[in-house]
Design a protein around this motif. Sequence first.
Motif, PDB file in Angstrom:
ATOM      1  N   LEU A 158       0.818  -1.214   0.000  1.00 34.90           N
ATOM      2  CA  LEU A 158       0.000   0.000   0.000  1.00 34.90           C
ATOM      3  C   LEU A 158       0.849   1.259   0.000  1.00 34.90           C
ATOM      4  O   LEU A 158       0.327   2.364  -0.107  1.00 34.90           O
ATOM      5  CB  LEU A 158      -0.947  -0.006   1.208  1.00 34.90           C
ATOM      6  N   LYS A 159       2.172   1.076   0.149  1.00 29.65           N
ATOM      7  CA  LYS A 159       3.119   2.189   0.102  1.00 29.65           C
ATOM      8  C   LYS A 159       2.783   3.292   1.099  1.00 29.65           C
ATOM      9  O   LYS A 159       2.927   4.476   0.813  1.00 29.65           O
ATOM     10  CB  LYS A 159       3.173   2.797  -1.309  1.00 29.65           C
ATOM     11  N   ALA A 160       2.346   2.878   2.283  1.00 28.45           N
ATOM     12  CA  ALA A 160       2.062   3.854   3.346  1.00 28.45           C
ATOM     13  C   ALA A 160       3.146   3.743   4.398  1.00 28.45           C
ATOM     14  O   ALA A 160       3.440   2.660   4.895  1.00 28.45           O
ATOM     15  CB  ALA A 160       0.695   3.585   3.961  1.00 28.45           C
ATOM     16  N   GLN A 161       3.754   4.853   4.721  1.00 32.01           N
ATOM     17  CA  GLN A 161       4.807   4.862   5.722  1.00 32.01           C
ATOM     18  C   GLN A 161       4.255   5.472   7.006  1.00 32.01           C
ATOM     19  O   GLN A 161       3.912   6.646   7.049  1.00 32.01           O
ATOM     20  CB  GLN A 161       6.010   5.675   5.248  1.00 32.01           C
ATOM     21  N   THR A 162       4.128   4.668   8.035  1.00 30.97           N
ATOM     22  CA  THR A 162       3.617   5.156   9.305  1.00 30.97           C
ATOM     23  C   THR A 162       4.731   5.891  10.032  1.00 30.97           C
ATOM     24  O   THR A 162       5.860   5.436  10.092  1.00 30.97           O
ATOM     25  CB  THR A 162       3.117   3.998  10.175  1.00 30.97           C
ATOM     26  N   ILE A 163       4.399   7.039  10.562  1.00 28.95           N
ATOM     27  CA  ILE A 163       5.388   7.893  11.210  1.00 28.95           C
ATOM     28  C   ILE A 163       5.178   7.861  12.715  1.00 28.95           C
ATOM     29  O   ILE A 163       4.103   8.192  13.219  1.00 28.95           O
ATOM     30  CB  ILE A 163       5.273   9.341  10.698  1.00 28.95           C
ATOM     31  N   GLY A 164       6.202   7.484  13.456  1.00 24.64           N
ATOM     32  CA  GLY A 164       6.147   7.505  14.919  1.00 24.64           C
ATOM     33  C   GLY A 164       5.196   6.490  15.508  1.00 24.64           C
ATOM     34  O   GLY A 164       4.705   6.667  16.615  1.00 24.64           O
ATOM     35  N   LYS A 165       4.914   5.420  14.793  1.00 25.41           N
ATOM     36  CA  LYS A 165       3.999   4.416  15.335  1.00 25.41           C
ATOM     37  C   LYS A 165       4.197   3.105  14.601  1.00 25.41           C
ATOM     38  O   LYS A 165       4.956   3.026  13.633  1.00 25.41           O
ATOM     39  CB  LYS A 165       2.553   4.859  15.185  1.00 25.41           C
ATOM     40  N   GLU A 166       3.498   2.090  15.041  1.00 31.32           N
ATOM     41  CA  GLU A 166       3.563   0.780  14.402  1.00 31.32           C
ATOM     42  C   GLU A 166       2.160   0.202  14.306  1.00 31.32           C
ATOM     43  O   GLU A 166       1.274   0.542  15.078  1.00 31.32           O
ATOM     44  CB  GLU A 166       4.473  -0.159  15.195  1.00 31.32           C
ATOM     45  N   ALA A 167       1.986  -0.689  13.346  1.00 32.06           N
ATOM     46  CA  ALA A 167       0.694  -1.341  13.139  1.00 32.06           C
ATOM     47  C   ALA A 167       0.784  -2.785  13.620  1.00 32.06           C
ATOM     48  O   ALA A 167       1.788  -3.454  13.416  1.00 32.06           O
ATOM     49  CB  ALA A 167       0.323  -1.303  11.652  1.00 32.06           C
ATOM     50  N   TRP A 168      -0.295  -3.254  14.252  1.00 34.46           N
ATOM     51  CA  TRP A 168      -0.288  -4.594  14.849  1.00 34.46           C
ATOM     52  C   TRP A 168      -1.617  -5.292  14.608  1.00 34.46           C
ATOM     53  O   TRP A 168      -2.653  -4.647  14.448  1.00 34.46           O
ATOM     54  CB  TRP A 168      -0.064  -4.504  16.365  1.00 34.46           C
ATOM     55  N   ILE A 169      -1.565  -6.607  14.620  1.00 35.26           N
ATOM     56  CA  ILE A 169      -2.777  -7.427  14.709  1.00 35.26           C
ATOM     57  C   ILE A 169      -2.743  -8.063  16.087  1.00 35.26           C
ATOM     58  O   ILE A 169      -1.768  -8.727  16.451  1.00 35.26           O
ATOM     59  CB  ILE A 169      -2.826  -8.527  13.630  1.00 35.26           C
ATOM     60  N   ILE A 170      -3.787  -7.837  16.872  1.00 36.30           N
ATOM     61  CA  ILE A 170      -3.812  -8.336  18.241  1.00 36.30           C
ATOM     62  C   ILE A 170      -5.134  -9.051  18.517  1.00 36.30           C
ATOM     63  O   ILE A 170      -6.004  -9.126  17.661  1.00 36.30           O
ATOM     64  CB  ILE A 170      -3.602  -7.196  19.279  1.00 36.30           C
ATOM     65  N   GLY A 171      -5.268  -9.571  19.730  1.00 36.19           N
ATOM     66  CA  GLY A 171      -6.512 -10.206  20.151  1.00 36.19           C
ATOM     67  C   GLY A 171      -6.527 -11.696  19.903  1.00 36.19           C
ATOM     68  O   GLY A 171      -5.576 -12.406  20.198  1.00 36.19           O
ATOM     69  N   GLU A 172      -7.613 -12.151  19.300  1.00 36.56           N
ATOM     70  CA  GLU A 172      -7.864 -13.581  19.105  1.00 36.56           C
ATOM     71  C   GLU A 172      -7.472 -13.991  17.704  1.00 36.56           C
ATOM     72  O   GLU A 172      -7.795 -13.305  16.734  1.00 36.56           O
ATOM     73  CB  GLU A 172      -9.352 -13.858  19.339  1.00 36.56           C
ATOM     74  N   GLN A 173      -6.762 -15.103  17.579  1.00 34.28           N
ATOM     75  CA  GLN A 173      -6.364 -15.587  16.260  1.00 34.28           C
ATOM     76  C   GLN A 173      -7.607 -15.968  15.460  1.00 34.28           C
ATOM     77  O   GLN A 173      -8.560 -16.530  15.992  1.00 34.28           O
ATOM     78  CB  GLN A 173      -5.441 -16.796  16.403  1.00 34.28           C
ATOM     79  N   GLY A 174      -7.609 -15.662  14.173  1.00 33.91           N
ATOM     80  CA  GLY A 174      -8.765 -15.995  13.344  1.00 33.91           C
ATOM     81  C   GLY A 174      -9.656 -14.793  13.116  1.00 33.91           C
ATOM     82  O   GLY A 174      -9.192 -13.660  12.953  1.00 33.91           O
ATOM     83  N   GLU A 175     -10.966 -15.037  13.132  1.00 32.79           N
ATOM     84  CA  GLU A 175     -11.928 -13.979  12.834  1.00 32.79           C
ATOM     85  C   GLU A 175     -11.943 -12.883  13.903  1.00 32.79           C
ATOM     86  O   GLU A 175     -12.389 -11.763  13.643  1.00 32.79           O
ATOM     87  CB  GLU A 175     -13.335 -14.573  12.686  1.00 32.79           C
ATOM     88  N   GLY A 176     -11.488 -13.210  15.099  1.00 29.34           N
ATOM     89  CA  GLY A 176     -11.529 -12.225  16.195  1.00 29.34           C
ATOM     90  C   GLY A 176     -10.331 -11.305  16.262  1.00 29.34           C
ATOM     91  O   GLY A 176     -10.207 -10.505  17.196  1.00 29.34           O
ATOM     92  N   LYS A 177      -9.429 -11.363  15.275  1.00 23.60           N
ATOM     93  CA  LYS A 177      -8.238 -10.514  15.334  1.00 23.60           C
ATOM     94  C   LYS A 177      -8.596  -9.053  15.068  1.00 23.60           C
ATOM     95  O   LYS A 177      -9.536  -8.738  14.344  1.00 23.60           O
ATOM     96  CB  LYS A 177      -7.177 -11.001  14.359  1.00 23.60           C
ATOM     97  N   VAL A 178      -7.794  -8.168  15.670  1.00 21.59           N
ATOM     98  CA  VAL A 178      -8.090  -6.733  15.646  1.00 21.59           C
ATOM     99  C   VAL A 178      -6.855  -5.960  15.186  1.00 21.59           C
ATOM    100  O   VAL A 178      -5.775  -6.133  15.751  1.00 21.59           O
ATOM    101  CB  VAL A 178      -8.494  -6.227  17.050  1.00 21.59           C
ATOM    102  N   PRO A 179      -6.987  -5.074  14.181  1.00 21.84           N
ATOM    103  CA  PRO A 179      -5.864  -4.193  13.837  1.00 21.84           C
ATOM    104  C   PRO A 179      -5.765  -3.069  14.868  1.00 21.84           C
ATOM    105  O   PRO A 179      -6.782  -2.536  15.317  1.00 21.84           O
ATOM    106  CB  PRO A 179      -6.258  -3.652  12.460  1.00 21.84           C
ATOM    107  N   ALA A 180      -4.552  -2.726  15.248  1.00 24.88           N
ATOM    108  CA  ALA A 180      -4.356  -1.678  16.251  1.00 24.88           C
ATOM    109  C   ALA A 180      -3.076  -0.924  15.938  1.00 24.88           C
ATOM    110  O   ALA A 180      -2.208  -1.392  15.202  1.00 24.88           O
ATOM    111  CB  ALA A 180      -4.299  -2.291  17.654  1.00 24.88           C
ATOM    112  N   TRP A 181      -2.986   0.261  16.537  1.00 26.56           N
ATOM    113  CA  TRP A 181      -1.855   1.142  16.248  1.00 26.56           C
ATOM    114  C   TRP A 181      -1.243   1.657  17.540  1.00 26.56           C
ATOM    115  O   TRP A 181      -1.923   1.853  18.540  1.00 26.56           O
ATOM    116  CB  TRP A 181      -2.323   2.337  15.411  1.00 26.56           C
TER     117      TRP A 181
END
Length: 389
Positions: A245-268
């Motif tokens: 997607l060629k997006a550079q996040t500045i001063g932060k990171e992107a994560w997938i957290i929570g429950e593996q599978g359908e319950g996973k949540v993107p977070a920053w």
Amino acid sequence: MNMEISVGKHVDAHGRIYLPYLQNWSHPKSIIVGLIKEMIEKFEEELPLYSIPSSDEARQLELLSYIAKITAGETDMNSKTMVSGQKRDGGVNKVTVIGAGDLGIACVLAIAAKGAADQVVLIDLSESTAKGGTMDLDIFSLPNVEISKDFSASADSKVVVLTVNSLGNAQSYLDVIQSNVDLFRGIIPAVARYSQNSVLLVASHPVEIMTHVSWKLSAFPKSRVIGIGCNLDTERFQYIITNLLKAQTIGKEAWIIGEQGEGKVPAWSGSNLITYQTEGIVNHNSQEQLAKRAMEVLKGKGQKSWSVGLSIADLIESILKDKRKVHSISTLAKGCCNINSEVFLSMPCILGTNGVIEIIKTLTEDKLVAKKLQNSAASINDLQQQLKL
């Protein structure tokens, strides 16, 4: 310690010794002398057990483990012995993989390819010797890889990976999980006995519940029982955002957290600033849009055994090399996001030699993320309450 060992009183004419309080322990005199020196050195460098604070559980367990080995007639003399007064430390980064299915084989190959461990042991629990890929591993033997059906081969592992899943005829989802729990009841105590200071890394399904089961059955500290969680999804998520997607996040990171599978949540974590390299502009508060696009790409990626194996090898490397790298792994989430139940969820964690060093909790400040994690925790806890440990 001044101690004279004399024939007739302590040893026989062949130099064999018997110590009544060490069971029926009989070893050559030279080994006993070396052992006594080792014990003296050990207890000179360690505080007495009663003086170690109760909060220092890891040191207490380590010392108790050492004492237990001595009293059971077991020592580390093969790997750590005294030669001319010098200690030779033969510490080996040993990893054991439990389960010789596709994922177990993939783990062994990934760990070997990455050079993450000095020795890898694959415990094959299948009944047939020709089943799966273990026969091929036997034929095309890899350096430093051992295949065994005996849990004793896992002794003194630094990390134990659990990939087994029950293949029973269970009908309901709850029955399937209970079958896995029953399987783990015969595995975890043996693993904990042979590798008392190991980190347990759970890859069996459902990973959150089976990590909780492993924690309970092993009685290990919570820091040393983790699940693979959303580590693979997080690595892919970050790659998609930055490289596709060629997006550079500045001063932060992107994560997938929570429950593996359908319950996973993107977070920053960090700021809300995102730069799209292709558009040359800065968009504020565009996390939701970016996450949605990245998640759409992520959904098209399956979790093949070899992919999971690579992810597991990455986690093992972080542990064995004490890299203090942050991974999204299943850890005890009680106390996070007002979660009061003993459930395991994926959270960004700093990993080191003894497992989880610290949980990064700044991501859970988002109320929407926190709510999703609470819902997952409630669902998982409800299932756990119905299981028989």
